[in-house]
Design a protein around this motif. Structure first.
Motif, PDB file in Angstrom:
ATOM      1  N   ALA A 101      -2.144  -3.722  -9.741  1.00 52.83           N
ATOM      2  CA  ALA A 101      -3.040  -3.059  -8.782  1.00 52.83           C
ATOM      3  C   ALA A 101      -2.287  -2.643  -7.523  1.00 52.83           C
ATOM      4  CB  ALA A 101      -4.216  -3.975  -8.455  1.00 52.83           C
ATOM      5  N   ASP A 102      -1.438  -1.615  -7.666  1.00 52.06           N
ATOM      6  CA  ASP A 102      -0.614  -1.202  -6.535  1.00 52.06           C
ATOM      7  C   ASP A 102      -1.448  -0.584  -5.411  1.00 52.06           C
ATOM      8  OD1 ASP A 102      -1.091   0.901  -8.295  1.00 52.06           O
ATOM      9  OD2 ASP A 102       0.871   1.822  -8.031  1.00 52.06           O
ATOM     10  N   TYR A 135     -13.631  -2.944  -1.734  1.00 50.08           N
ATOM     11  CA  TYR A 135     -12.766  -3.613  -2.709  1.00 50.08           C
ATOM     12  C   TYR A 135     -13.520  -4.016  -3.987  1.00 50.08           C
ATOM     13  CZ  TYR A 135      -9.162  -6.964  -4.304  1.00 50.08           C
ATOM     14  OH  TYR A 135      -8.215  -7.649  -5.022  1.00 50.08           O
ATOM     15  N   HIS A 157      -2.233   0.930 -11.257  1.00 50.64           N
ATOM     16  CA  HIS A 157      -3.442   1.505 -10.688  1.00 50.64           C
ATOM     17  C   HIS A 157      -3.277   2.985 -10.349  1.00 50.64           C
ATOM     18  CE1 HIS A 157      -6.915  -0.389  -8.170  1.00 50.64           C
ATOM     19  NE2 HIS A 157      -7.345   0.430  -9.088  1.00 50.64           N
ATOM     20  N   ASP A 189      -2.852  -8.275 -11.371  1.00 51.05           N
ATOM     21  CA  ASP A 189      -2.371  -8.807 -10.097  1.00 51.05           C
ATOM     22  C   ASP A 189      -2.003  -7.669  -9.155  1.00 51.05           C
ATOM     23  OD1 ASP A 189      -1.852 -11.808 -10.986  1.00 51.05           O
ATOM     24  OD2 ASP A 189      -0.933 -10.517 -12.514  1.00 51.05           O
ATOM     25  N   ARG A 190      -2.028  -7.979  -7.872  1.00 52.21           N
ATOM     26  CA  ARG A 190      -1.482  -7.046  -6.883  1.00 52.21           C
ATOM     27  C   ARG A 190       0.023  -7.294  -6.763  1.00 52.21           C
ATOM     28  NH1 ARG A 190      -4.202  -6.967  -1.266  1.00 52.21           N
ATOM     29  NH2 ARG A 190      -3.642  -9.160  -1.302  1.00 52.21           N
ATOM     30  N   GLN A 211      -4.355  -1.481  -4.524  1.00 50.76           N
ATOM     31  CA  GLN A 211      -5.070  -2.547  -3.835  1.00 50.76           C
ATOM     32  C   GLN A 211      -4.187  -3.388  -2.918  1.00 50.76           C
ATOM     33  OE1 GLN A 211      -7.400  -4.700  -6.712  1.00 50.76           O
ATOM     34  NE2 GLN A 211      -8.790  -2.988  -7.059  1.00 50.76           N
ATOM     35  N   VAL A 212      -2.889  -3.147  -2.960  1.00 48.01           N
ATOM     36  CA  VAL A 212      -2.013  -3.777  -1.964  1.00 48.01           C
ATOM     37  C   VAL A 212      -2.457  -3.393  -0.556  1.00 48.01           C
ATOM     38  CG1 VAL A 212       0.346  -3.838  -1.055  1.00 48.01           C
ATOM     39  CG2 VAL A 212      -0.034  -3.921  -3.518  1.00 48.01           C
ATOM     40  N   THR A 243       2.455  -7.907  -4.666  1.00 45.24           N
ATOM     41  CA  THR A 243       2.752  -8.271  -3.279  1.00 45.24           C
ATOM     42  C   THR A 243       3.842  -9.336  -3.174  1.00 45.24           C
ATOM     43  OG1 THR A 243       0.944  -9.885  -3.316  1.00 45.24           O
ATOM     44  CG2 THR A 243       0.443  -7.685  -2.459  1.00 45.24           C
TER      45      THR A 243
END
Length: 373
Positions: free
Chosen positions: A87-88, A174, A127, A54-55, A90-91, A57
């Protein structure tokens, strides 16, 4: 947790007629293949390695839990090797800055530990802490065209809903970043929703093209397969899609009183007799489904119990079901939350394990590309 790289599982046994064509992961084919994969997992779970995550967020909610989280624990407990990426990086795909990143990372780790992800059997990592993973991006980008990225329907949708004033290169690439996430650990199975199938198809394409170009007859990467599951449609308390950003969800970190308050305000309709009718009574049906998931019953059975007692009785039933179901998860969460040092230890161990695996994979990539000087 073992911090040394292990041999990756072999590619999952292929279906006899599973072509590597652009539509190979079409929904109907993916569903049929997923049913086969479930049987293979039951027979020999050790053949499979999963990448999911997960991101960071915002806090995870009941929609996340019944949509994906409980399935991760199920697969782990069956004996599948599980990698959970936070997935830091990808934030930043759809926002200008990563606000409250540290606290959201902590919350994600807490949620996964609370629901039963075992850091001794599974790998939870961030990440940004795995440099070798991100280094795979460059050779992978050389294997896809701009046109292929441009026509990815998932990217188009994400761009349309982007929070950024202009689309960044990270947003555009992405799917390739996701390919690096999946392939760094040679995952051969990825639990996805239907909307993520195009992303996974790019990952499969990258794996195939790398093997064809650099494998010299020995594949470096497996072509990961999609594991589709029926995701229950749980609406938010306002009757729209349950979302972190809309404030319409019951988060896993909520206590019993907050849960009761949120569900008391849930949207229903004016009809007193309670029935399960998703097409015509979506809000009522979503609440019935939530209670059913928590109690291991059918929504129709819950509706029959409530009958003509009305929306208040429905909300009371749902609240009791949710609070009873979440009680042990909340207890574990509170226990882990008391020791933030343990969170850091879990993440450090996971990052060490992920780094060892990523560096071994990158070494293979360099050797295949004749760049290991």
């Amino acid at each position: 947790m073992n911090s040394h790289p292990q041999a990756a599982p072999a590619e999952a046994p292929s279906a006899p007629d599973a072509p590597d064509a652009p539509d190979a992961l079409g929904t109907s084919a993916a569903r049929a293949r997923s049913a086969e994969l479930e049987k293979l997992i039951a027979e020999d779970p050790g053949k499979f390695r999963i990448l999911t995550g997960d991101r960071p967020t915002g806090r995870l909610h009941l929609g996340h839990y019944f949509g994906t989280l409980h399935n991760r624990v199920r697969l782990q407990n069956l004996g599948v090797e599980l990698f959970v990426i936070i997935a830091d990086y990808q934030v930043l795909t759809d926002r200008d800055v990563a606000d409250d990143l540290q606290s959201y990372v902590d919350e994600l780790v807490l949620d996964h530990l609370a629901i039963g992800v075992d850091p001794e059997r599974s790998t939870i990592f961030t990440h940004s802490a795995v440099a070798a993973l991100n280094q795979l991006m460059l050779p992978f980008l050389s294997l896809v065209s701009v046109a292929e990225l441009n026509r990815n329907p998932t990217v188009k949708d994400e761009i349309a809903h982007s929070r950024q004033s202009a689309v960044s290169g990270l947003m555009f690439t992405y799917p390739v970043h996701q390919a690096a996430d999946i392939l760094f650990c040679k995952a051969n199975l990825v639990p996805v929703g239907q909307d993520q199938l195009p992303h996974l198809e790019i990952t499969r394409t990258i794996a195939r093209r790398f093997n064809d170009r650099y494998g010299h007859g020995t594949p470096v990467f497996p072509r990961p397969e999609a594991l589709l599951s029926e995701v229950p449609l749980l609406l938010g308390t306002d009757g729209t899609k349950m979302s972190k950003s809309r404030g319409n969800s019951v988060i896993l970190a909520a206590d019993a009183d907050e849960t009761a308050r949120l569900l008391k305000g849930a949207k229903t309709d004016s009809e007193r007799h309670i029935t399960y009718d998703p097409a015509n009574r979506p809000e009522v049906s979503s609440l019935l489904l939530l209670a059913a998931l928590c109690q291991g019953r059918t929504p129709e059975e819950i509706a029959a119990d409530i009958g003509s007692a009305g929306a208040a009785a429905l909300k009371k039933t749902v609240t009791e079901a949710v609070n009873e179901y979440l009680a042990p998860i909340r207890a574990r969460r509170a226990e882990y939350a008391r020791d933030r040092g343990e969170l850091r230890r879990v993440l450090r161990a996971g990052n060490e394990r992920a780094n060892a695996v990523a560096e071994a994979t990158l070494a293979e990539v360099r050797a295949a590309m004749n760049s290991d000087y």
